[in-house]
Design an enzyme around this catalytic site. Structure first.
Site, mmCIF file in Angstrom:
data_model
loop_
_atom_site.group_PDB
_atom_site.id
_atom_site.type_symbol
_atom_site.label_atom_id
_atom_site.label_comp_id
_atom_site.label_asym_id
_atom_site.label_seq_id
_atom_site.Cartn_x
_atom_site.Cartn_y
_atom_site.Cartn_z
ATOM 1 N N ARG A 92 0.853 -1.197 0.000
ATOM 2 C CA ARG A 92 0.000 0.000 0.000
ATOM 3 C C ARG A 92 0.877 1.231 0.000
ATOM 4 O O ARG A 92 1.926 1.240 0.631
ATOM 5 C CB ARG A 92 -0.872 0.035 1.262
ATOM 6 C CG ARG A 92 -2.054 -0.876 1.216
ATOM 7 C CD ARG A 92 -2.934 -0.675 2.431
ATOM 8 N NE ARG A 92 -2.164 -0.654 3.658
ATOM 9 C CZ ARG A 92 -2.470 0.076 4.724
ATOM 10 N NH1 ARG A 92 -3.526 0.873 4.711
ATOM 11 N NH2 ARG A 92 -1.738 0.025 5.806
ATOM 12 N N SER B 237 7.783 -5.354 6.626
ATOM 13 C CA SER B 237 7.476 -6.404 7.612
ATOM 14 C C SER B 237 8.196 -7.719 7.297
ATOM 15 O O SER B 237 7.577 -8.770 7.117
ATOM 16 C CB SER B 237 5.966 -6.606 7.696
ATOM 17 O OG SER B 237 5.363 -5.425 8.148
ATOM 18 N N ASP C 29 5.198 -3.037 11.448
ATOM 19 C CA ASP C 29 3.797 -2.688 11.708
ATOM 20 C C ASP C 29 3.494 -2.499 13.196
ATOM 21 O O ASP C 29 2.637 -1.698 13.562
ATOM 22 C CB ASP C 29 2.846 -3.723 11.084
ATOM 23 C CG ASP C 29 3.143 -5.156 11.512
ATOM 24 O OD1 ASP C 29 4.130 -5.374 12.236
ATOM 25 O OD2 ASP C 29 2.397 -6.060 11.109
#
Length: 497
Positions: free
Chosen positions: A108, A177, A230
């Site tokens: 994203r 991540s 995250d």
């Protein structure tokens, strides 16, 4: 004539007796099978037990491992990684900031316009892009060029409501991540790939440098201000909206925790800390202790996993694994107790075919005939014509697995609270302690999240638990990363002077 009638009657009676004997034998066999299935379930329930005494031992073990991990590199199964985030958002941040969230087969890109304490997040937009499978196993340049191209396209659509201050470079928070050895707030070396990626020439490289070079190749003038994961993004997002947030826990496909630590409590950093506080990325999925209630099904799952012996805590509390633990117990019941009939359903032997969202749907089934359970067993496992009695056992099994995971998650949180001295109430102290939570397991599996919160209350007692708040902090990997770019902006010193 009479003899024939008598003979027929005798044959008839014998047939009836034989049929009756068959029925009795079948019922005895059925009841024997049922008893065996129940014995398997009860044994599993017993081994999954999480009485309060055991949970306190787990919490104490978590605290001990935290101390050991902060004392020296490799001192504990908990890595206790220094995040280099020593400047969490305060709410005063102004301006336009971007975030890139790369953690799986999609990524994203997001932008936010921050308006200080009054405006907060004045406007935000994002887009999601899938990564072509060939780029997940190609070269580093191919992957990062693709990402930079998509990022440049997104920047080109910057419209009304987004304002970059004159003379300033755009700044980005990069949520990455995958396992990284971080060396500053905006640099980190890729240690290994996970989640289906396998790009050999990226391993050992600084991922921020790889992205920066790709942006330069694509003519995009943007600086990576913060490299985060995250969990730290969730902590930043939580702190931005609530100054009492001291820790963040992700309970989703995987699990992790991060918290704010005093600089003096980090011996392995040898006085290099300039600030008073530092955010620690615990990597708590790798926690292990002899007090964890591990069963033979967990051991088999671990042995079959991609990382045997690692991430034991994650494998008993996170969404990636809960459904498969249920499947493994059902498979044993089918093999040893003919729980679903004389043949073992073939699909029941396929690892990870039963995902945690389906487990959750069965656990939450409130229909009188447990129709959802019946449909899931049929659609996913090809098991038809299940009785209500059988379906009730499946729900009970889901409950056992979910409750163990939720209660152990709560014990882990207590371990953090003990480490930072927030597990007791000091006289006259009215301060709240807020834990920011995110992840699909916590957000969507309500039986799980309710059990986690009630276990926290049970462990802390009424007085302390009234000061502990669990808050859902959504999208830490997006907005949280943009906020960390803002709090670590190269222009902050200019604004302060």
């Amino acid at each position: 004539m009479g003899k024939v009638a008598v003979g027929a009657a005798v044959i008839c009676a014998a047939t009836v007796c034989a049929a009756a004997a068959l029925i009795v034998r079948h019922r005895m066999r059925s009841s024997g099978r049922w008893a065996r299935a129940m014995a398997i379930l009860r044994e599993f329930e017993d081994k999954c037990g999480t009485p309060i005494g055991k949970l306190r031992q787990v919490a104490d073990a978590m605290t001990v491992e935290m101390h050991a991990g902060l004392a020296s590199e490799g001192g504990s199964k908990l890595k206790m990684l220094i995040s280099y985030v020593d400047n969490l958002p305060t709410g005063d941040e102004h301006g336009l900031f971007y975030a890139l969230d790369l953690g799986g087969t999609n990524f994203r890109v997001l932008r936010v316009q921050l308006g200080g304490k009054e405006g907060r997040v004045a406007k935000q937009e994002f887009t999601e892009v899938s990564i072509p499978p060939n780029l997940m196993v190609g070269t580093s340049d191919e992957l990062f060029d693709y990402i930079a191209t998509e990022l440049a396209k997104f920047v080109a659509t910057e419209g009304e409501g987004f304002h970059l201050s004159p003379g300033r470079q755009r700044e980005l928070g990069f949520t990455f991540s995958f396992p990284v050895k971080q060396s500053s707030i905006n640099s980190g070396t890729l240690m290994t790939w996970t989640k289906g990626f396998s790009i050999a020439d990226a391993i050992g490289q600084d991922v921020v440098m790889e992205l920066t070079k790709a942006m330069e190749r694509k003519g995009l003038d943007m600086r990576v201000a913060a490299l985060v994961n995250d969990t730290i993004g969730t902590l930043a997002g939580g702190r931005y909206f609530n100054n009492d947030v001291v820790a963040a826990v992700i309970l989703g496909t995987g699990t992790n925790a991060a918290y704010v630590e005093r600089a003096q409590a980090i011996p392995k950093w040898h006085g290099l800390v300039q600030s008073e506080e530092m955010v620690i990325n615990m990597e708590w999925g790798n926690f292990r202790s002899s007090h964890l209630p591990i069963t033979e099904y967990d051991q088999a799952l671990d042995a079959d996993s991609l990382n045997p012996g690692d991430h034991i805590f994650e494998k008993i509390i996170s969404g990636m694994y809960l459904g498969d633990i249920v499947r493994r117990v059902l498979c044993r019941m089918a093999e040893e107790a003919a729980f679903f009939g004389d043949t073992v359903p073939a699909k029941l032997k396929i690892p990870f075919i039963l995902r945690t969202p389906e487990m959750s749907a069965m656990h939450h089934d409130s229909s009188p005939d447990l129709k959802v359970v019946g449909n899931k067993l049929k659609d996913i496992l090809g098991i038809t014509n299940t009785s209500l009695k059988t379906r009730k056992v499946v729900v009970e099994l889901c409950n056992i697995v979910a409750m163990r995971g939720a209660r152990l998650g709560a014990a882990g949180i207590i371990g953090i609270l003990k480490k930072i001295g927030r597990d007791t109430v000091k006289e006259g102290d009215k301060q709240k302690t807020v834990i920011a939570m995110d992840g699909g397991l916590f957000e969507h599996y309500s039986e799980f999240s309710k059990a986690l919160e009630s276990t926290l209350q049970e462990l802390l007692g009424e007085e302390v638990s009234s000061r502990i708040v669990i808050e859902h902090a959504n999208d830490g990997s997006g907005i949280g990363a943009a906020l960390l770019a803002a709090s670590h902006s190269q222009y902050n010193d200019i604004e302060e002077s």
